[in-house]
Scaffold this motif. Structure first.
Motif, PDB file in Angstrom:
ATOM      1  N   LEU A  12       0.835  -1.204   0.000  1.00  0.00           N
ATOM      2  CA  LEU A  12       0.000   0.000   0.000  1.00  0.00           C
ATOM      3  C   LEU A  12       0.871   1.256   0.000  1.00  0.00           C
ATOM      4  N   SER A  64       2.558   1.784  -3.386  1.00  0.00           N
ATOM      5  CA  SER A  64       1.602   2.238  -4.398  1.00  0.00           C
ATOM      6  C   SER A  64       1.300   3.712  -4.233  1.00  0.00           C
ATOM      7  N   ARG A  65       1.123   4.140  -2.976  1.00  0.00           N
ATOM      8  CA  ARG A  65       0.830   5.555  -2.729  1.00  0.00           C
ATOM      9  C   ARG A  65       2.044   6.448  -3.022  1.00  0.00           C
ATOM     10  N   GLY A  82       2.846   6.000  -7.047  1.00  0.00           N
ATOM     11  CA  GLY A  82       1.669   6.436  -7.784  1.00  0.00           C
ATOM     12  C   GLY A  82       1.579   5.911  -9.193  1.00  0.00           C
ATOM     13  N   ASP A  83       2.344   4.855  -9.503  1.00  0.00           N
ATOM     14  CA  ASP A  83       2.337   4.340 -10.867  1.00  0.00           C
ATOM     15  C   ASP A  83       1.625   2.996 -10.997  1.00  0.00           C
ATOM     16  N   LYS A  84       1.591   2.207  -9.918  1.00  0.00           N
ATOM     17  CA  LYS A  84       0.988   0.880  -9.947  1.00  0.00           C
ATOM     18  C   LYS A  84       0.047   0.726  -8.752  1.00  0.00           C
ATOM     19  N   SER A  85      -0.802  -0.272  -8.832  1.00  0.00           N
ATOM     20  CA  SER A  85      -1.769  -0.507  -7.763  1.00  0.00           C
ATOM     21  C   SER A  85      -1.116  -1.227  -6.591  1.00  0.00           C
ATOM     22  N   GLU A  86      -1.854  -1.217  -5.472  1.00  0.00           N
ATOM     23  CA  GLU A  86      -1.394  -1.953  -4.287  1.00  0.00           C
ATOM     24  C   GLU A  86      -1.278  -3.444  -4.593  1.00  0.00           C
ATOM     25  N   GLU A  87      -2.235  -3.964  -5.351  1.00  0.00           N
ATOM     26  CA  GLU A  87      -2.232  -5.393  -5.688  1.00  0.00           C
ATOM     27  C   GLU A  87      -1.023  -5.745  -6.540  1.00  0.00           C
ATOM     28  N   TYR A  88      -0.611  -4.838  -7.424  1.00  0.00           N
ATOM     29  CA  TYR A  88       0.556  -5.090  -8.277  1.00  0.00           C
ATOM     30  C   TYR A  88       1.803  -5.301  -7.432  1.00  0.00           C
ATOM     31  N   TYR A  89       2.042  -4.424  -6.463  1.00  0.00           N
ATOM     32  CA  TYR A  89       3.242  -4.538  -5.627  1.00  0.00           C
ATOM     33  C   TYR A  89       3.170  -5.770  -4.715  1.00  0.00           C
TER      34      TYR A  89
END
Length: 699
Positions: free
Chosen positions: A99, A102-103, A106-113
Motif C-alpha cells: 500500500l 503504491s501511494r 503512484g504508478d501501480k496498484s497496491e495489488e501489483y506490488y
C-alpha cells in the motif's frame, strides 16, 4: 537370411546403441554432479561473483565566497530481496508495504506490488527493483521506517542503491562556465577542464549476479572510493547574476544572435563574471563559451585600434596627440578598395587623439601608411611583442588560437596593413582582447586571467593558483600615458559618451565590425565595448560583445556600451572601496549634533572622529547602523541586513540604500528628491516575496 530376421537384428542393434547412449548420459551426469561437481560449482561461483567499481563522489565547485556552484547529491533506487525476511515478518508486513509503495510511486496498484513481492519470494528471486524512479535522501529515511524495510538490509532485504546526480543550486547561472561531463568523459567548462581533480578515485566491491540484476556483498574486501577534490573559482555570484541579466536584456532588445560579457579584476586577473548567451527557438541560453572558444573568435573591429595606436607610438614616439590628420569627406581610396568612416560627410581635419575618440578608420589607416608602409613587418612584430598572436594559457580547455597574418603569407594583400590596423583580417577571442586592455589598465603589465583559485580537500589546500605575468611591460610609460588619455576621451567626448558617469571615470573603446558571410562582408555587425574603471585607479576591466544586433542603432556605443555601464554601475554601488572619501566642509557646531539617521558604521565612525563628535557603539558587529543623538554624542545601534529579509534603509543616503537593496536582489524605484530615504514601501524585517520591487521616497 530372410527379410524378417534381418529387420529384427537391426532393431536389436539399434536398441543396444540407444541403451549404451543412455548409459553414457547417466554416467556423465553422475560424473559431473558428484565426481566433477566441485569444479563446476567453483566456476559457477566465479562467474556469479564479480568485482564492480564503486564510484567516488565528485568534488564541489565553489564561487569566490564559498557558495556552491555545483555539487553531487545522493539519490537512490529502491530494490528488494524478498527471500531475506522471516516468514512472519514478510507475511505481516507485505500488505502494508504494498500500500505504501503504491501511494508513494503512484504508478501501480497496491495489488501489483503485493503480487510482485510474493511471486518473487515464492520463486526464490533475490533481487527485484521496486521502481525505476529515483528517490532523495529524505525519502530514503522515510522508506527505511516502513514494514519489512525497517528490518534493514540483512534481515529485511531492502537495498538502497546510491546514484549521484550533479546539482547546481543557482540553476542556469554560469551554466556553460561550470560546464558538464558525460559518460564518455566528453564535456565542457570547469567540469571538463578540472575533471581529473573533481572525479576522485573509484573504489571496488564484490557483487553477486542474481535474477534481475546484481547486489553487493560486503565481505570486508571492498576498497573504499577516494572522493574528488573541490575547486574554488574566482566567480562572484552577485556580479555573475548582474552580468547575465544585463546581457539578456540587451540581446532581447536587439534580437541579436549571441552575446558575451567578461568582468575581471585588473591587478589579480581574477574573472569575477563570465556570461555567454546564444539565441535558440526558446530564447537565449548558455549554449557555448563564446568568451573563450573558437566560435567567439571574431574580427574585433575598432577595439583593435588600441593595439595599432600602441604600435604607432612605440614606433614613432615623436607623434603628439595634438598632431592633425586630414580624414577628408569620409571616404578614402586604398589600392582597389574604398575605406569609409561611420560619420556621414567625414570628420575633416582632426587631431590624433580625436582619430581614436571618434574611431576614424581613415585617420588610423593614414597613420599606418605614413609610418609602416615601408616596413609592414615592423607593425606585425609589435603585435607579436604585445602577445596578441599567442594564447593566454587559460585554465579552461578550448581556448581559441588567435589568427594573425604576416607579410610573408600568400594572402597578405596591399590593403592588409590598413585592414588589420582597424581590426579586420585577424581574429581574437573576447578574453584575449580583454587581457590586452587589462594590461593598459595595469600600467603595462600583461597578466594571465584565472578563473580557479585553488583545489582543496575539505579544509586542506592541495593546489593554489596565482596569476602569471605574461609580459612585464607591453610598452613604454609614455605610450601608456597617451593611450589612457585617449581611452578616457572615448567616454568623455567620443563614441561612448552615452555611458559617462558622474560618480566614476570610465576608459574604453567601442567596436563595430562587419561580418563575413560566404566570403563577403555583409551589413551585419559584431558590436563591442571594452574598457576599465575607475579610470583614475583601475580596479576592474570588462568586455561586452553583442553579435548581429538588429535595429536602427547597431553600433558598439549604442548596443554593447550600455551593458558595460549597467554592470559597472552595480559594481560601483556595492564596492565601497571605490567610492570617493567624504570630507567635512565646515566645522560643526559642538552644541548641535549632525542629523545622520543611518548609514555605514565604518564611514560614520570615521566622520565623527574627523570632525570631533563623540560617538558610542552599542555592541555593534554589523556593517550598518541606526544613529540616535544623546546629549552631546551619537549612539550607534545595529541595523542588521539579513539575507532573504527586507532591510531597513530609512534615513540612509540614496547610494547606501541602492547598495543594500541591490545586494538583496530587489528592484528599486525612487520617488521624490532629496539626500536621504524618508520611507520605503516594504516593511523592514519581512520576508522578501515574489514581488521584488521596492519603492523608496527621498526627502
Amino acid at each position: 537370411m530372410n527379410i524378417k530376421k534381418s529387420i529384427l537384428i537391426r532393431v536389436r542393434v539399434a536398441f543396444l546403441l540407444v541403451c549404451l547412449f543412455a548409459c553414457a548420459i547417466v554416467y556423465k551426469v553422475v560424473y559431473i554432479q558428484f565426481l566433477d561437481g566441485q569444479k563446476w560449482k567453483s566456476i559457477s561461483k566465479e562467474r556469479r561473483i564479480f568485482y564492480k567499481p564503486v564510484l567516488a563522489t565528485r568534488g564541489n565547485i565553489y564561487s569566490d565566497n564559498g557558495s556552491i556552484l555545483a555539487t553531487s547529491l545522493p539519490f537512490y533506487r529502491v530494490a528488494f530481496d524478498p527471500t531475506v525476511a522471516k516468514a512472519e515478518v514478510f507475511n505481516s508486513g507485505v500488505d502494508s508495504l504494498a500500500l505504501l509503495l503504491s501511494r508513494f510511486y503512484g504508478d501501480k496498484s497496491e495489488e501489483y506490488y503485493r503480487r510482485k513481492m510474493k511471486n518473487a519470494r515464492h520463486s526464490g528471486r533475490r533481487y527485484i527493483r521496486m521502481s525505476s524512479r529515483q528517490i532523495n535522501y529524505q525519502d530514503k529515511k522515510m522508506m527505511a521506517r516502513w514494514p519489512i524495510f525497517r528490518e534493514g538490509k540483512n534481515r529485511g532485504g531492502v537495498i538502497f542503491e546510491k546514484v549521484e546526480k550533479r546539482f547546481k543550486p543557482f540553476g542556469m547561472l554560469a551554466e556553460r562556465t561550470i560546464g558538464f561531463i558525460n559518460e564518455d568523459k566528453n564535456g565542457a567548462g570547469l567540469e571538463y577542464s578540472f575533471n581529473s581533480s573533481l572525479t576522485g578515485t573509484d573504489g571496488e566491491a564484490l557483487f553477486e549476479r542474481i535474477a534481475g540484476g546484481s547486489k553487493p556483498i560486503y565481505d570486508g574486501t571492498e576498497v573504499k572510493p577516494k572522493h574528488g577534490y573541490d575547486i574554488k573559482t574566482t566567480l562572484d555570484i552577485n556580479l555573475q547574476d548582474v552580468a547575465e541579466n544585463a546581457l539578456y536584456k540587451a540581446l532581447e532588445k536587439t534580437n541579436a544572435e549571441y552575446g558575451t560579457v567578461i568582468l575581471m579584476e585588473v591587478k589579480t586577473g581574477e574573472i569575477k563574471a563570465i556570461a555567454n548567451l546564444g539565441k535558440t527557438k526558446g530564447g537565449y541560453i548558455e549554449d557555448y563559451n563564446y568568451a573563450v572558444g573558437s566560435q567567439g573568435r571574431t574580427e574585433p573591429g575598432s577595439t583593435f585600434k588600441l593595439a595599432s595606436m600602441m604600435a604607432l607610438f612605440e614606433h614613432a614616439p615623436q607623434i603628439k596627440l595634438t598632431d592633425t590628420i586630414d580624414t577628408g569627406n569620409g571616404t578614402y581610396r586604398i589600392k582597389n578598395t574604398t575605406m569609409s568612416d561611420s560619420h556621414h560627410g567625414g570628420f575633416g581635419k582632426i587631431t590624433v587623439k580625436e582619430v581614436f575618440e571618434k574611431s576614424s578608420n581613415i585617420g588610423v589607416a593614414k597613420l599606418m601608411e605614413q609610418y609602416f608602409s615601408n616596413d609592414q613587418r615592423a607593425y606585425v612584430d609589435y603585435l607579436h611583442k604585445f602577445g596578441l598572436s599567442s594564447t593566454l594559457g587559460f585554465q579552461m580547455d578550448g581556448e581559441a588560437r588567435p589568427y594573425m597574418k604576416s607579410p610573408e603569407d600568400k594572402n597578405w594583400y596591399g590593403t592588409t596593413l590598413t585592414s588589420m590596423a582597424i581590426g579586420y583580417e585577424l581574429k581574437l577571442s573576447p578574453l584575449q582582447t580583454l587581457a590586452f586592455y587589462n594590461a593598459v589598465a595595469n600600467n603595462g603589465v600583461k597578466i594571465q586571467p584565472i578563473i580557479v583559485k585553488e583545489i582543496s580537500k575539505e579544509d586542506n589546500v592541495i593546489q593554489s593558483f596565482q596569476t602569471r605575468v605574461l609580459n612585464e611591460k607591453v610598452c613604454s610609460d609614455e605610450t601608456l600615458k597617451r593611450l589612457k588619455e585617449m581611452l578616457e576621451g572615448v567616454v568623455e567626448r567620443g563614441t561612448a559618451r552615452n555611458i559617462s558617469s558622474p560618480d566614476y571615470k570610465v576608459a574604453g573603446k567601442t567596436g563595430t565590425a562587419r561580418k563575413v558571410k560566404n566570403g563577403r562582408y555583409v551589413r551585419e555587425y559584431s558590436t563591442s565595448f571594452v574598457g576599465y574603471f575607475p579610470a583614475d585607479n583601475p580596479k576592474y576591466s570588462c568586455i561586452v560583445i553583442i553579435d548581429s544586433p538588429r535595429g536602427v542603432n547597431v553600433y558598439g556605443g549604442d548596443v554593447a556600451a550600455p551593458v558595460f555601464k549597467e554592470l559597472a554601475d552595480k559594481v560601483y554601488a556595492r564596492d565601497l572601496a571605490m567610492h570617493k572619501p567624504m570630507h567635512a566642509r565646515v566645522v560643526p557646531n559642538k552644541d548641535s549634533m549632525p542629523q545622520v539617521p543611518a548609514g555605514s558604521f565604518e564611514d560614520l565612525s570615521l566622520i565623527c572622529n574627523r570632525i570631533g563628535v563623540s560617538s558610542h557603539a552599542n555592541n555593534v558587529e554589523e556593517d550598518w547602523v541606526k544613529v540616535s543623538p544623546k546629549r552631546r554624542s551619537l549612539n550607534f545601534d545595529p541595523n542588521p541586513v539579513l539575507q532573504g529579509q527586507v532591510p531597513d534603509v530609512t534615513g540612509m543616503t540614496l547610494r547606501d540604500a541602492l547598495f543594500i537593496l541591490g545586494n538583496q536582489h530587489l528592484e528599486v524605484r525612487v520617488e521624490g528628491v532629496g539626500k536621504r530615504v524618508q520611507r520605503q514601501s516594504k516593511t523592514p524585517g519581512t520576508d522578501i516575496d515574489k514581488d521584488k520591487t521596492i519603492t523608496i521616497t527621498l526627502s
